[in-house]
Design an enzyme around this catalytic site. Structure first.
Site, PDB file in Angstrom:
ATOM      1  N   GLY A  72       5.376 -15.580  46.805  1.00 54.94           N
ATOM      2  CA  GLY A  72       5.957 -16.881  46.542  1.00 54.94           C
ATOM      3  C   GLY A  72       7.060 -16.918  45.508  1.00 54.94           C
ATOM      4  CG  ASP A  73       8.876 -16.755  41.367  1.00 57.58           C
ATOM      5  OD1 ASP A  73      10.049 -16.678  41.768  1.00 57.58           O
ATOM      6  OD2 ASP A  73       8.573 -17.018  40.190  1.00 57.58           O
ATOM      7  CG  LEU A  74       8.259 -10.049  45.656  1.00 57.16           C
ATOM      8  CD1 LEU A  74       7.375  -9.653  44.488  1.00 57.16           C
ATOM      9  CD2 LEU A  74       7.666  -9.588  46.969  1.00 57.16           C
ATOM     10  CG  ASN A  86       7.588 -12.410  38.996  1.00 57.69           C
ATOM     11  OD1 ASN A  86       7.530 -12.304  37.776  1.00 57.69           O
ATOM     12  ND2 ASN A  86       7.760 -13.577  39.599  1.00 57.69           N
TER      13      ASN A  86
END
Length: 300
Positions: free
Chosen positions: A207-209, A213
């Site tokens: 979702g926030d790659l 991260n």
């Protein structure tokens, strides 16, 4: 920093000897906790958004459940409304070719985690109930920006109405985006299915790659951190990986060996970069609003 400066519910009985600030993103404060039993990682926030850390913890658990063993996900050791304590990762920071290959393969397997139940899954912690939040959760965050995760059986409906439309409305309202974007998005809505591309069942997404991260430890193993997990289209993660860089070409090649991407997927990359661009426009301003408008305009 002394132990008593950290939230008591996070550090009680951990025997913290020292807490040292470390990098941990733009939202929370991050620390290395040296304890009698080894180092740990803590992140806290003085005034967190409701459920922010609880949802991150849920995302980490979902990733740990579904990721292949080749990819590590930090274990949640403590959680509260004010922060998290996770296992410590000793970083190396230099991904090699084999590291990229391992990530690509593992990500493809992760994205296949929801392919069995489909959009009518049972709603347990591991099964999708549609395109949206884990176990049907209706609220989430991208960074510190709230997003609607109310599940829907239609991915185009979710992406247009739950994700893009609210972000465009907020960005325009805060003067971070040209008001013309509202009309352009309305023009594109009848073509939502075409623009979103084919999908048969929800994929579990990080979702926030972005590159920050993904960590690489001293053994060369990949680790995924700071998720904003939901059930959606795999190309969302792949588009985010290409927005700010940080991943080698071997990663995408290995992904496609396991799970070949649909035709015209490259044409959809800017489409799926819209959401993070809008979030960055809301949070940071600058040229992100103009970049989002350009991405929208190319699909008219």
């Amino acid at each position: 920093m002394e132990e008593d400066s950290l939230p008591a519910d996070l550090v009680a009985d951990l025997q913290v000897q020292r807490a040292t600030p470390v990098r941990g993103g733009d939202i929370a404060q991050a620390y290395r906790l040296d304890t009698a039993h080894g180092p740990l990682f803590a992140k806290t926030h003085a005034s967190p958004s409701p459920g922010m850390f609880e949802r991150e913890a849920a995302g980490l658990r979902a990733l740990r459940e579904h990721c292949p063993e080749e990819v590590g996900v930090p274990q949640v050791l403590r959680e509260s409304s004010s922060g998290l304590v996770l296992e410590w990762i000793e970083e190396d920071g230099m991904p090699a070719r084999q590291t990229e290959v391992a990530l690509g393969r593992s990500l493809a397997h992760l994205h296949g985690a929801g392919s069995g139940p489909g959009v009518d899954g049972s709603g347990t912690s591991g099964d999708p109930v549609g395109f949206g939040g884990l176990a049907g959760d209706s609220h989430g965050y991208l960074g510190s920006v709230p997003v609607d995760l109310t599940p829907t059986p239609s991915w185009p409906e979710f992406y247009l109405r739950r994700r893009l439309a609210p972000l465009v409305t907020r960005a325009v309202g805060e003067c971070r985006l040209d008001p013309a974007a509202t009309g352009i998005l309305s023009e594109l809505e009848p073509r939502a299915e075409e623009l979103c591309g084919p999908i048969s069942s929800p994929a579990l997404l990080h979702g926030d790659l972005w590159g920050g991260n993904r960590l690489v430890d001293t053994t060369g193993r990949n680790w995924l951190i700071d998720p904003a997990c939901f059930w959606g289209h795999p190309e969302v993660d792949l588009a985010m990986m290409q927005l700010f860089g940080g991943f080698g070409p071997e990663c995408l090649d290995a992904y496609q060996e396991v799970s070949p991407l649909a035709d015209n997927w490259r044409e959809r990359v800017p489409w799926y970069q819209l959401a993070p661009l809008l979030v960055h426009a809301i949070l940071f301003g600058g040229g992100y609003g103009a970049a989002a408008l350009r991405a929208l305009t190319r699909y008219r």
